[in-house]
Motif scaffolding. Structure first.
Motif, PDB file in Angstrom:
ATOM      1  N   LEU A   3      20.490  48.704  29.800  1.00  0.00           N
ATOM      2  CA  LEU A   3      20.924  49.525  28.892  1.00  0.00           C
ATOM      3  C   LEU A   3      21.555  48.686  27.790  1.00  0.00           C
ATOM      4  CD1 LEU A   3      22.722  52.261  31.105  1.00  0.00           C
ATOM      5  CD2 LEU A   3      20.232  52.207  30.261  1.00  0.00           C
ATOM      6  N   ARG A   4      21.237  49.318  26.440  1.00  0.00           N
ATOM      7  CA  ARG A   4      21.698  48.705  25.598  1.00  0.00           C
ATOM      8  C   ARG A   4      23.121  48.543  25.155  1.00  0.00           C
ATOM      9  NH1 ARG A   4      16.977  49.593  20.563  1.00  0.00           N
ATOM     10  NH2 ARG A   4      15.406  48.534  21.679  1.00  0.00           N
ATOM     11  N   ASN A   5      23.628  49.685  25.603  1.00  0.00           N
ATOM     12  CA  ASN A   5      25.067  49.927  25.257  1.00  0.00           C
ATOM     13  C   ASN A   5      26.006  48.942  26.359  1.00  0.00           C
ATOM     14  OD1 ASN A   5      24.547  51.430  27.575  1.00  0.00           O
ATOM     15  ND2 ASN A   5      25.409  53.207  26.872  1.00  0.00           N
ATOM     16  N   ILE A   6      25.719  47.845  26.829  1.00  0.00           N
ATOM     17  CA  ILE A   6      26.329  47.137  27.825  1.00  0.00           C
ATOM     18  C   ILE A   6      27.402  46.478  27.297  1.00  0.00           C
ATOM     19  CG2 ILE A   6      25.020  45.101  27.234  1.00  0.00           C
ATOM     20  CD1 ILE A   6      25.297  44.109  30.211  1.00  0.00           C
ATOM     21  N   SER A   7      28.837  46.674  27.988  1.00  0.00           N
ATOM     22  CA  SER A   7      29.973  46.059  27.462  1.00  0.00           C
ATOM     23  C   SER A   7      30.074  44.801  28.153  1.00  0.00           C
ATOM     24  CB  SER A   7      31.152  47.097  27.728  1.00  0.00           C
ATOM     25  OG  SER A   7      31.296  47.139  29.263  1.00  0.00           O
ATOM     26  N   GLY A   8      31.093  43.809  27.732  1.00  0.00           N
ATOM     27  CA  GLY A   8      31.654  42.650  28.417  1.00  0.00           C
ATOM     28  C   GLY A   8      32.100  42.614  29.455  1.00  0.00           C
ATOM     29  N   PHE A   9      32.307  43.787  30.299  1.00  0.00           N
ATOM     30  CA  PHE A   9      32.999  44.258  31.343  1.00  0.00           C
ATOM     31  C   PHE A   9      31.979  44.263  32.673  1.00  0.00           C
ATOM     32  CE2 PHE A   9      36.615  45.882  29.028  1.00  0.00           C
ATOM     33  CZ  PHE A   9      37.649  44.818  29.292  1.00  0.00           C
ATOM     34  N   GLU A  10      30.797  44.442  31.905  1.00  0.00           N
ATOM     35  CA  GLU A  10      29.348  44.685  32.959  1.00  0.00           C
ATOM     36  C   GLU A  10      28.603  43.255  33.047  1.00  0.00           C
ATOM     37  OE1 GLU A  10      27.344  47.672  31.167  1.00  0.00           O
ATOM     38  OE2 GLU A  10      28.558  49.164  31.989  1.00  0.00           O
ATOM     39  N   VAL A  11      29.251  42.274  32.994  1.00  0.00           N
ATOM     40  CA  VAL A  11      28.899  40.898  33.240  1.00  0.00           C
ATOM     41  C   VAL A  11      28.806  40.813  34.646  1.00  0.00           C
ATOM     42  CG1 VAL A  11      28.770  38.404  32.826  1.00  0.00           C
ATOM     43  CG2 VAL A  11      29.119  39.931  31.002  1.00  0.00           C
ATOM     44  N   LYS A  12      27.707  40.393  35.451  1.00  0.00           N
ATOM     45  CA  LYS A  12      27.750  40.330  36.826  1.00  0.00           C
ATOM     46  C   LYS A  12      28.373  39.121  37.387  1.00  0.00           C
ATOM     47  CE  LYS A  12      26.318  44.665  36.704  1.00  0.00           C
ATOM     48  NZ  LYS A  12      27.157  45.433  37.193  1.00  0.00           N
ATOM     49  N   TRP A  13      28.405  37.893  36.353  1.00  0.00           N
ATOM     50  CA  TRP A  13      28.894  36.634  37.154  1.00  0.00           C
ATOM     51  C   TRP A  13      29.913  36.020  36.444  1.00  0.00           C
ATOM     52  CZ3 TRP A  13      27.352  34.986  41.975  1.00  0.00           C
ATOM     53  CH2 TRP A  13      26.244  35.631  42.114  1.00  0.00           C
ATOM     54  N   ASP A  14      30.898  36.896  35.825  1.00  0.00           N
ATOM     55  CA  ASP A  14      32.127  36.138  35.471  1.00  0.00           C
ATOM     56  C   ASP A  14      32.871  35.776  36.882  1.00  0.00           C
ATOM     57  OD1 ASP A  14      32.667  38.582  36.688  1.00  0.00           O
ATOM     58  OD2 ASP A  14      33.842  39.343  35.005  1.00  0.00           O
ATOM     59  N   PHE A  15      34.108  35.259  36.518  1.00  0.00           N
ATOM     60  CA  PHE A  15      34.752  34.704  37.759  1.00  0.00           C
ATOM     61  C   PHE A  15      35.228  35.580  38.589  1.00  0.00           C
ATOM     62  CE2 PHE A  15      38.837  33.472  39.738  1.00  0.00           C
ATOM     63  CZ  PHE A  15      38.434  32.197  40.475  1.00  0.00           C
ATOM     64  N   VAL A  16      35.778  36.827  38.404  1.00  0.00           N
ATOM     65  CA  VAL A  16      36.231  37.647  39.171  1.00  0.00           C
ATOM     66  C   VAL A  16      35.016  38.288  40.142  1.00  0.00           C
ATOM     67  CG1 VAL A  16      37.374  40.006  39.493  1.00  0.00           C
ATOM     68  CG2 VAL A  16      38.173  38.477  37.726  1.00  0.00           C
ATOM     69  N   SER A  17      33.814  38.778  39.270  1.00  0.00           N
ATOM     70  CA  SER A  17      32.692  39.027  40.024  1.00  0.00           C
ATOM     71  C   SER A  17      32.075  38.190  41.093  1.00  0.00           C
ATOM     72  CB  SER A  17      31.633  39.476  38.979  1.00  0.00           C
ATOM     73  OG  SER A  17      32.097  40.442  38.006  1.00  0.00           O
ATOM     74  N   SER A  18      32.123  36.810  40.516  1.00  0.00           N
ATOM     75  CA  SER A  18      31.819  35.842  41.478  1.00  0.00           C
ATOM     76  C   SER A  18      32.811  35.821  42.704  1.00  0.00           C
ATOM     77  CB  SER A  18      31.662  34.520  40.851  1.00  0.00           C
ATOM     78  OG  SER A  18      30.710  34.442  39.692  1.00  0.00           O
ATOM     79  N   LEU A  19      33.961  35.794  42.579  1.00  0.00           N
ATOM     80  CA  LEU A  19      34.963  35.833  43.660  1.00  0.00           C
ATOM     81  C   LEU A  19      34.718  36.998  44.534  1.00  0.00           C
ATOM     82  CD1 LEU A  19      37.346  34.554  44.807  1.00  0.00           C
ATOM     83  CD2 LEU A  19      38.727  36.163  43.496  1.00  0.00           C
ATOM     84  N   PHE A  20      34.362  37.951  44.200  1.00  0.00           N
ATOM     85  CA  PHE A  20      33.820  39.370  44.859  1.00  0.00           C
ATOM     86  C   PHE A  20      32.712  39.182  45.746  1.00  0.00           C
ATOM     87  CE2 PHE A  20      31.523  43.118  45.194  1.00  0.00           C
ATOM     88  CZ  PHE A  20      32.476  43.931  45.787  1.00  0.00           C
ATOM     89  N   PHE A  21      31.665  38.209  45.083  1.00  0.00           N
ATOM     90  CA  PHE A  21      30.493  37.836  45.593  1.00  0.00           C
ATOM     91  C   PHE A  21      30.885  37.079  46.890  1.00  0.00           C
ATOM     92  CE2 PHE A  21      27.265  34.620  46.130  1.00  0.00           C
ATOM     93  CZ  PHE A  21      26.115  35.317  46.546  1.00  0.00           C
TER      94      PHE A  21
END
Length: 326
Positions: free
Chosen positions: A77-95
């Motif tokens: 989607l074009r209206n992506i926000s900065g919070f939807e980045v999938k490989w930031d530190f917190v998302s990587s920690l979740f993974f």
């Protein structure tokens, strides 16, 4: 021979369980699959009818690419926000947390070759370490939540151990299920707008059973409030929930010792294997020509002819018995 028959019976029961489950899933899910396929085909035809200038081949290529990118966890989607980045530190920690606990939602997953290679070696060490740590914590908690209370109530109420263990197990497992499944499902139902309570309860069970189908993943909704904090709390919930599951398993295993049918079915092979090892050790011990002097039990099994120079302290030989002075 008995152990081989027992293992064969377990294999037959397990295969039957697989076939029955497959048949039931096929009956329940196939009608919904046909309905969705028919709905997609109708949408496809309607879209091409509204846009006659668009060829079917280009539309198919676009959708295939978009679905492939979506499977990598990247929004199209074009209206992506900065919070939807999938490989930031917190998302990587979740993974990392969901991978090391073997839950593995599959969203996201490593895309690069270097990330895949690192994931393999990271899991080779991390998965055994994580599961061992959770098991050790659960065993330590068993002492405080099971052994000590049972000892206290047994001496205070003078109740039989078998009856007391069943009452204690029902109470503790009910409390653990309440705080592991039913109460967290309320919070997920509130925080995830498109999840009903049944969906949230289903997510809790699928996650803590380490199945992790990936059909429900928390924190993936667009516009999620405080997504970083939310994912950190989810990781903490998963770790604590798995400790509770391990604890329930430990309590259930102790109950099997007092149930003859369940212990025969689930623990019979292990008990039989231990009996074989004991018999094997006993047979080998009987062939030993001598025994240490400090082992009184073993010495009594050794004949005098095996060690003629050694004094016998376990019995007195009739030929060497002192004469009785009358």
């Amino acid at each position: 021979m008995m152990n081989c028959q027992f293992v064969f019976l377990l294999l037959v029961i397990y295969m039957l369980y697989l076939f029955v489950g497959a048949a039931i899933f096929s009956v329940l899910e196939q009608p919904y699959e046909e309905q969705l396929r028919e709905k997609v085909l109708n949408m496809w035809d309607d879209f091409l009818e509204i846009h006659p200038c668009l060829s079917e081949e280009k539309l198919e290529d676009f959708l295939r690419t978009a679905l492939l990118v979506k499977s990598f966890g990247v929004s199209v989607l074009r209206n992506i926000s900065g919070f939807e980045v999938k490989w930031d530190f917190v998302s990587s920690l979740f993974f990392a947390g969901t991978t090391l606990t073997t839950i593995g939602y599959g969203h996201p997953f490593p895309i690069s070759l270097s990330g895949k290679v690192f994931c393999v070696f990271y899991c080779l060490i991390g998965i055994p370490f994580t599961l061992s740590l959770l098991s050790i914590v659960a065993q330590k908690l068993t002492i405080f939540l099971r052994d000590r209370p049972l000892h206290y109530f047994h001496h205070r109420w003078n109740t039989s151990n078998n009856k007391l263990e069943w009452i204690h197990a029902i109470v503790v497992i009910s409390i653990l299920c309440l705080f592991s499944f039913f109460i967290p499902a309320i919070f997920f139902n509130f925080l995830e707008e498109n999840w009903g309570y049944a969906d949230a309860l289903y997510f809790c069970f699928i996650s803590l059973s380490t199945v992790g189908l990936g059909d429900y993943v928390p924190g993936e909704r667009s516009g999620q409030r405080l997504p970083a904090l939310y994912k950190l709390l989810v990781v903490g919930y998963l770790l604590l929930g798995l400790v509770c599951v391990f604890l329930m398993v430990e309590i259930f295993k102790n109950l099997l010792k007092h149930n003859q049918i369940l212990s025969l079915f689930l623990l019979g092979y292990e008990a039989g294997r231990q009996d074989e090892e004991i018999d094997h050790v006993s047979t080998n011990d009987s062939e030993v020509p001598f025994a240490p002097r400090n082992d009184e039990t073993t010495r009594r099994r050794v004949t005098h002819s095996a060690s003629p120079n050694e004094k016998s302290y376990g019995s007195i030989s009739p030929s060497r018995a002192p004469a009785i002075i009358t």
